[in-house]
Design an enzyme around this catalytic site. Structure first.
Site, PDB file in Angstrom:
ATOM      1  N   CYS A 122       1.282  -8.279  -5.793  1.00  0.00           N
ATOM      2  CA  CYS A 122       0.766  -7.029  -5.225  1.00  0.00           C
ATOM      3  C   CYS A 122       1.862  -6.149  -4.639  1.00  0.00           C
ATOM      4  O   CYS A 122       1.681  -4.927  -4.549  1.00  0.00           O
ATOM      5  CB  CYS A 122      -0.309  -7.320  -4.182  1.00  0.00           C
TER       6      CYS A 122
ATOM      7  N   HIS B 184      -0.613  -2.673   1.323  1.00  0.00           N
ATOM      8  CA  HIS B 184       0.829  -2.906   1.398  1.00  0.00           C
ATOM      9  C   HIS B 184       1.572  -1.577   1.434  1.00  0.00           C
ATOM     10  O   HIS B 184       1.146  -0.583   0.842  1.00  0.00           O
ATOM     11  CB  HIS B 184       1.318  -3.676   0.171  1.00  0.00           C
TER      12      HIS B 184
END
Length: 358
Positions: A139, A264
């Site tokens: 990710c 993120h």
């Protein structure tokens, strides 16, 4: 009069359907064009028998077994949203039937016969899969790679340095539960009067993190590797090289966990083969697939994980030329790590494969 009968719609198996990423995949399937015929949900035996809504239909979750893949064949796809050991064990059961396995774990990312694919950047790579398996990146890599790919196409990437600020949900439900638990422990507590107050309040229960995450920043993600690098940092380095097809690209990575539930973020310093103008780079990013540019600091407009949560694109801002190098550019990027960083990418790969047989 004779006609041509169209091929039946391919089947899709979602392995790990009840996990954190699997749940997002099921939401995405209800929001995108319906290219699938049979959709079967597969999970661990403890989830078997549950009824889960998919495209408005209640569907029973099957236990992961050989029988769960019966009927899959050429043109069909199985998404593996599972730990590496599970993917490594069961993906061959899919490919043995002629179907394609799309794996979102780290099980196959280093296998030279398994392409690592981000459709906005190297979608063509999905067509060459000697083992019948396609891998999605982690990710962190997925968060930055669409922006980097677009800039690389215009300027030629020569050197890269990134720092990640990773959300707790990257560690699955265990990560978000640990952060919520720690935040509840420190809420209303007098902290900062003595060294180590947060550690004292949280205790030994740090969950999947190397240190307390609440009110803290933890500069570690993964397992220790030679030279003090973490396995996650080396994975970001390796996957970026593979996706961009730059096997010798110099990359420095520091992975950091932050007390954010979802989304993120990364700071990126990219150096190119040619001189880069920040204004032209913004135009490149404005039209890049999978990227949204939010870049007006004077008006307080720049991306944050709160903005990116629940959305598909990577959000890019703070685009600026380096003060020391006319071939370098610096920017900030964030994305929903469960959606853009995993579930959406896997779904897009599966759709590319389905399109081959349409």
């Amino acid at each position: 009069m004779t006609g041509t009968r169209s091929a039946p719609a391919p089947a899709l198996a979602v392995v790990g359907a009840t996990g954190a990423v699997g749940s997002v995949v099921l939401r995405i399937l209800s929001q995108r064009a319906d290219v699938w015929g049979d959709i079967r949900l597969i999970a661990s035996p403890r989830s078997a028998g549950r009824m889960v809504a998919v495209r408005g239909l209640e569907t029973e979750v099957l236990a992961l077994s050989e029988d769960a893949f019966d009927g899959l064949g050429a043109g069909d796809v199985a998404l593996f949203l599972t730990p590496p050991g599970v993917s490594a064990q069961w993906a061959p059961a899919v490919t043995a039937r002629g179907a394609v396995a799309v794996d979102q774990s780290a099980a196959f990312r280093e296998d030279p016969e398994v392409p690592v694919v981000v459709p906005e950047v190297n979608g063509h790579a999905v067509r060459v899969r000697p083992r019948g398996i396609v891998a999605g990146p982690d990710c962190v890599t997925a968060t930055m790679i669409a922006a980097l790919g677009a800039l690389h196409a215009d300027y030629g990437l020569a050197d890269l340095a990134v720092s990640s600020y990773q959300a707790a949900s990257a560690a699955g439900r265990a990560g978000t539960q640990a952060l919520r638990r720690q935040l509840s422990l420190v809420a209303g507590t007098s902290l900062g009067e003595q060294p180590g107050d947060v550690r004292r309040v949280v205790g030994e229960d740090t969950g999947p993190f190397a240190a307390p995450l609440a009110l803290n920043v933890v500069p570690w993600s993964g397992e220790l590797r030679e030279g003090g690098w973490s396995s996650h940092e080396l994975a970001v380095r390796s996957q970026t090289r593979r996706i961009l097809e730059l096997p010798e690209l110099p990359i420095a990575v520091t992975c950091v966990q932050v007390p954010v539930l979802e989304g993120h973020s990364l700071t990126v310093r990219a150096r190119f083969e040619r001189e880069v103008d920040a204004g032209q780079a913004r135009k490149t990013l404005e039209t890049a697939p999978g990227v949204v540019l939010v870049d007006d600091p004077a008006a307080g407009e720049f991306p944050t994980p709160v903005d990116a949560a629940g959305t598909d694109p990577a959000w890019v801002g703070r685009v600026r030329a380096s003060l020391d190098d006319d071939r370098a550019l610096e920017f900030f990027v964030c994305a929903d790590n469960l959606r853009k960083g995993a579930a959406l990418n896997a779904t897009q790969i599966a759709e590319l494969i389905a399109g081959e047989f349409a």
